[in-house]
Design an enzyme around this catalytic site. Structure first.
Site, PDB file in Angstrom:
ATOM      1  N   ASP A 196       0.977  -1.091   0.204  1.00  0.00           N
ATOM      2  CA  ASP A 196       0.103   0.089  -0.058  1.00  0.00           C
ATOM      3  C   ASP A 196       0.719   1.118   0.087  1.00  0.00           C
ATOM      4  O   ASP A 196       1.977   1.389   0.504  1.00  0.00           O
ATOM      5  CB  ASP A 196      -0.927   0.077   1.159  1.00  0.00           C
ATOM      6  CG  ASP A 196      -1.813   1.110   1.437  1.00  0.00           C
ATOM      7  OD1 ASP A 196      -2.730   1.236   0.537  1.00  0.00           O
ATOM      8  OD2 ASP A 196      -1.481   1.868   2.202  1.00  0.00           O
ATOM      9  N   GLU A 232       1.364  -0.340  -4.952  1.00  0.00           N
ATOM     10  CA  GLU A 232       0.302   0.408  -5.314  1.00  0.00           C
ATOM     11  C   GLU A 232       1.071   1.970  -5.441  1.00  0.00           C
ATOM     12  O   GLU A 232       1.320   2.517  -4.352  1.00  0.00           O
ATOM     13  CB  GLU A 232      -0.652   0.830  -4.275  1.00  0.00           C
ATOM     14  CG  GLU A 232      -1.775   1.401  -4.638  1.00  0.00           C
ATOM     15  CD  GLU A 232      -2.215   2.549  -3.713  1.00  0.00           C
ATOM     16  OE1 GLU A 232      -3.267   3.085  -4.004  1.00  0.00           O
ATOM     17  OE2 GLU A 232      -1.513   2.797  -2.562  1.00  0.00           O
TER      18      GLU A 232
HETATM   19  C1  ARE Z   1      -8.986   8.401   6.389  1.00  0.00           C
HETATM   20  C2  ARE Z   1      -9.854   9.720   6.314  1.00  0.00           C
HETATM   21  C3  ARE Z   1      -9.063  10.979   5.973  1.00  0.00           C
HETATM   22  C4  ARE Z   1      -8.272  11.247   7.283  1.00  0.00           C
HETATM   23  C5  ARE Z   1      -7.341   9.935   7.529  1.00  0.00           C
HETATM   24  C6  ARE Z   1      -6.493   9.769   8.771  1.00  0.00           C
HETATM   25  O1  ARE Z   1     -10.653   9.545   4.956  1.00  0.00           O
HETATM   26  O2  ARE Z   1     -10.024  11.976   6.066  1.00  0.00           O
HETATM   27  O3  ARE Z   1      -7.290  12.272   7.125  1.00  0.00           O
HETATM   28  O4  ARE Z   1      -8.343   8.562   7.601  1.00  0.00           O
HETATM   29  O5  ARE Z   1      -7.264   9.819   9.750  1.00  0.00           O
HETATM   30  C7  ARE Z   1      -7.844   4.986   2.810  1.00  0.00           C
HETATM   31  C8  ARE Z   1      -8.824   5.880   2.395  1.00  0.00           C
HETATM   32  C9  ARE Z   1      -8.562   7.194   3.113  1.00  0.00           C
HETATM   33  C10 ARE Z   1      -8.352   6.803   4.654  1.00  0.00           C
HETATM   34  C11 ARE Z   1      -7.264   5.929   4.879  1.00  0.00           C
HETATM   35  C12 ARE Z   1      -6.890   5.723   6.263  1.00  0.00           C
HETATM   36  O6  ARE Z   1      -8.912   6.226   1.117  1.00  0.00           O
HETATM   37  O7  ARE Z   1      -9.549   8.131   2.991  1.00  0.00           O
HETATM   38  O8  ARE Z   1      -8.037   8.028   5.207  1.00  0.00           O
HETATM   39  O9  ARE Z   1      -7.425   4.646   4.093  1.00  0.00           O
HETATM   40  O10 ARE Z   1      -7.984   5.068   6.843  1.00  0.00           O
HETATM   41  C13 ARE Z   1      -3.211   8.938  -2.706  1.00  0.00           C
HETATM   42  C14 ARE Z   1      -2.028   7.934  -2.313  1.00  0.00           C
HETATM   43  C15 ARE Z   1      -2.569   6.360  -2.595  1.00  0.00           C
HETATM   44  C16 ARE Z   1      -3.666   6.064  -1.687  1.00  0.00           C
HETATM   45  C17 ARE Z   1      -4.849   6.983  -2.176  1.00  0.00           C
HETATM   46  C18 ARE Z   1      -6.343   7.006  -1.365  1.00  0.00           C
HETATM   47  O11 ARE Z   1      -1.096   7.996  -3.324  1.00  0.00           O
HETATM   48  O12 ARE Z   1      -1.478   5.586  -1.939  1.00  0.00           O
HETATM   49  O13 ARE Z   1      -4.093   8.423  -1.999  1.00  0.00           O
HETATM   50  N1  ARE Z   1      -4.028   4.812  -1.618  1.00  0.00           N
HETATM   51  C19 ARE Z   1      -4.077   3.665  -0.732  1.00  0.00           C
HETATM   52  C20 ARE Z   1      -5.123   2.595  -0.423  1.00  0.00           C
HETATM   53  C21 ARE Z   1      -6.265   3.524   0.288  1.00  0.00           C
HETATM   54  C22 ARE Z   1      -5.817   4.021   1.677  1.00  0.00           C
HETATM   55  C23 ARE Z   1      -4.342   4.514   1.722  1.00  0.00           C
HETATM   56  C24 ARE Z   1      -3.449   4.423   0.613  1.00  0.00           C
HETATM   57  C25 ARE Z   1      -3.767   4.623   3.138  1.00  0.00           C
HETATM   58  O14 ARE Z   1      -5.439   2.009  -1.389  1.00  0.00           O
HETATM   59  O15 ARE Z   1      -7.328   2.756   0.307  1.00  0.00           O
HETATM   60  O16 ARE Z   1      -6.469   5.117   2.163  1.00  0.00           O
HETATM   61  O17 ARE Z   1      -3.312   3.657   3.703  1.00  0.00           O
HETATM   62  C26 ARE Z   1      -3.776  11.673  -6.938  1.00  0.00           C
HETATM   63  C27 ARE Z   1      -2.291  11.132  -6.443  1.00  0.00           C
HETATM   64  C28 ARE Z   1      -2.255   9.970  -5.746  1.00  0.00           C
HETATM   65  C29 ARE Z   1      -3.321  10.023  -4.445  1.00  0.00           C
HETATM   66  C30 ARE Z   1      -4.620  10.618  -4.935  1.00  0.00           C
HETATM   67  C31 ARE Z   1      -5.767  10.924  -3.934  1.00  0.00           C
HETATM   68  O18 ARE Z   1      -4.241  11.043  -7.892  1.00  0.00           O
HETATM   69  O19 ARE Z   1      -1.536  11.320  -7.677  1.00  0.00           O
HETATM   70  O20 ARE Z   1      -0.965   9.629  -5.322  1.00  0.00           O
HETATM   71  O21 ARE Z   1      -3.215   8.875  -3.900  1.00  0.00           O
HETATM   72  O22 ARE Z   1      -4.536  11.690  -5.834  1.00  0.00           O
HETATM   73  O23 ARE Z   1      -5.340  11.749  -3.170  1.00  0.00           O
END
Ligand code: ARE
Ligand code: CA
Length: 492
Positions: A196, A232
């Site tokens: 992740d 990812e």
């Molecule tokens: C949650 C709340 C937030 C709060 C946080 C901490 O929603 O408001 O601030 O908790 O309390 C998932 C959810 C998040 C969640 C998080 C933790 O999607 O909403 O936050 O779990 O519980 C970027 C990253 C990419 C990431 C995406 C979502 O680069 O790695 O954001 N994806 C992975 C997983 C997710 C997961 C996480 C990472 C965290 O697949 O499921 O988040 O472990 C552009 C950029 C991208 C960016 C994208 C979105 O496209 O190029 O890099 O992706 O915007 O911001």
């Protein structure tokens, strides 16, 4: 580390998002093994935060680790071990989702295994991690301490993603704890990992951690097998950090794939099916052997991550979704992942789904098991795309044809295409708003074939369309635009 270690004749990784371990074990035995699936991506198996407000037990709580104890919403360590063993025995591989960039967001409490944690004092005693194990002001220079600008690679790696406490992966102790956790999963028989938030970790730190990993368990794998790694990284272009910064370490998720394929099948921006002829590398995507592809994932099916509602196809757009998945499994590019979802009520306001947080079907927060209906579909809100005939039969198509070259490409210039995989399998799509009726070279030996999309090829009887291939390899292909499915697929 780029081989998923599929058993012979197996194909495709299904993400059983938020399933319980006990259900996955049963699914390996009763469905995934018999239907030729290669493996399963499971939700993070480690202890995670439990969130009750403002969202009640959202799915995303599992992306906030509290410790590396194997006790989560999907079940305990005993159930996890039992699943891995039973799936391996059924010939199905298991890949765990690893959340190793960070621990929780702000707050404090007890995790899914009862361990205390406190994000304000950076205290995670069940690992243990303390304040010295996290990136701080010395390496992150944004005002908020969070990532504020994706054009600055330094802050993307050293500051907090969404406020999540960012692990100091440059530190030997932290690397060791993370590697111990992963090695524990390798020892129990897992085949590999989805990693992740890889964009938020330095390639050198990951290289160090991966180098500490053991070979796969020789009880289930050939000796000296390395774990399959798929990372990812959301790279849609336009940022300094690229997917290719990580391809020397393992495969990388290709997020352009699902977005572009969705746009083509929706016919957005003048897109045509015929343009798919060189889909993949010809469209500026990663090299096929480096690429992990999917139509949608657990983020972008609900507006998180990247892609956008106007492009990404999900189970909610079922007719187009089946087409997209079929193309993905028939066309020779990348390692294929299939999404298996639960349903939730979408409520899009101002471009955002107010219900994007909703967790899996549950009783008071306890994830429900997956009941199987008489017609092989799932009940209780589990969508089980991998049990849709048009999808699981294409897994068999992929399994049969995966080593065969693309041949006999045909298109009508617009929204009708067809191609074969060597002389083993043939598929045709009609995405026009009218009937298709053409005679095409299938590449297949003469004979009577049963379409695996409209029906099932039983012993001696075909419940789908029958397709006759002549001695010259040609067949008349008729596909109605109004049929349930606007494609046909046949194989030897
Ligand atoms: C949650 C709340 C937030 C709060 C946080 C901490 O929603 O408001 O601030 O908790 O309390 C998932 C959810 C998040 C969640 C998080 C933790 O999607 O909403 O936050 O779990 O519980 C970027 C990253 C990419 C990431 C995406 C979502 O680069 O790695 O954001 N994806 C992975 C997983 C997710 C997961 C996480 C990472 C965290 O697949 O499921 O988040 O472990 C552009 C950029 C991208 C960016 C994208 C979105 O496209 O190029 O890099 O992706 O915007 O911001
Ligand atoms: Ca980081």
């Amino acid at each position: 580390n780029k081989s998923p270690h599929c058993h012979n004749g197996r194909f495709g990784i299904v993400h059983l998002f938020e399933w319980r371990w006990a259900d996955i074990a049963a699914e390996c035995e009763r469905w995934l093994g018999p239907k030729n699936f290669c493996g399963v991506q499971i939700s993070p198996p480690n202890e995670h935060r439990i969130i009750d407000s403002p969202d009640y037990r959202p799915w995303y709580q599992r992306y906030q680790p509290v410790s590396y104890k194997l006790d989560s919403r999907s079940g305990n360590e005993q159930e996890l071990r039992d699943m891995v063993e039973r799936c391996n025995k059924a010939g199905v591989r298991i890949y765990a989702d690893l959340v190793i960039n960070h621990m929780t967001g702000g707050g404090q409490g007890q995790g899914s295994s009862g361990s205390y944690w406190n994000a304000d004092s950076l205290s995670y005693p069940a690992v243990p991690f303390g304040s010295g194990d996290f990136n701080g002001r010395d390496v992150c220079n944004t005002g908020s301490g969070n990532i504020e600008n994706y054009n600055d690679a330094n802050q993307v790696r050293n500051c907090r993603l969404l406020g999540l406490r960012d692990l100091r992966l440059g530190k030997d102790y932290v690397r060791g704890k993370v590697a111990d956790y992963i090695n524990n999963l390798i020892d129990m028989g897992m085949a590999g990992f989805r990693v992740d938030a890889v964009k938020h970790m330095w390639p050198g730190d990951l290289q160090n951690i991966y180098s500490r990993l053991k070979n796969l368990n020789s009880r289930y794998f050939l000796s000296n097998s390395r774990p399959f790694i798929f990372q990812e990284v959301i790279d849609m272009g336009g940022e300094p950090i690229k997917g290719t910064d990580y391809t020397h370490l393992g495969q990388v998720t290709e997020f352009k794939y699902g977005k572009e394929l969705g746009d083509v099948i929706r016919k957005n921006n003048g897109q045509r099916l015929r343009y798919l002829r060189n889909f993949g590398e010809g469209w500026g995507m990663l090299r096929s052997g480096d690429s992990l592809v999917f139509v949608d994932n657990h983020d972008n099916q609900r507006g998180h991550g990247a892609g956008g509602y106007g492009s990404i196809l999900t189970h909610a757009d079922s007719k187009m979704y089946k087409m997209a998945n079929a193309f993905m499994m028939a066309f020779p590019y990348g390692t294929v992942r299939i999404m298996s979802s639960y349903s939730w009520q979408r409520n899009i306001q101002g471009g955002k789904d107010k219900n994007d947080w909703i967790g899996p079907p549950s009783n008071g927060g306890n994830t429900k098991s997956v009941p199987i209906n008489a017609d092989n579909t799932c009940g209780d809100g589990w969508v089980c795309e991998h049990r849709w005939r048009q999808i699981y039969n294409m897994v068999s198509f992929g399994a049969k044809s995966q080593n065969e070259p693309l041949r006999n490409w045909w298109d009508n210039g617009w929204q009708q295409v067809a191609f074969s995989r060597g002389n083993k399998a043939f598929i045709a799509f009609n995405n026009e708003d009218r009937e298709m009726d053409v005679t095409l070279q299938t590449g297949l030996p003469a004979g009577t074939y049963c379409d695996i999309v409209s029906g099932q090829n039983g012993k001696g009887n075909c419940s789908g369309k029958t397709i006759y291939v002549g001695n010259d390899g040609r067949a008349r292909i008729q596909i109605s635009n109004r049929a349930d499915d606007s494609f046909i697929a046949i194989m030897v």
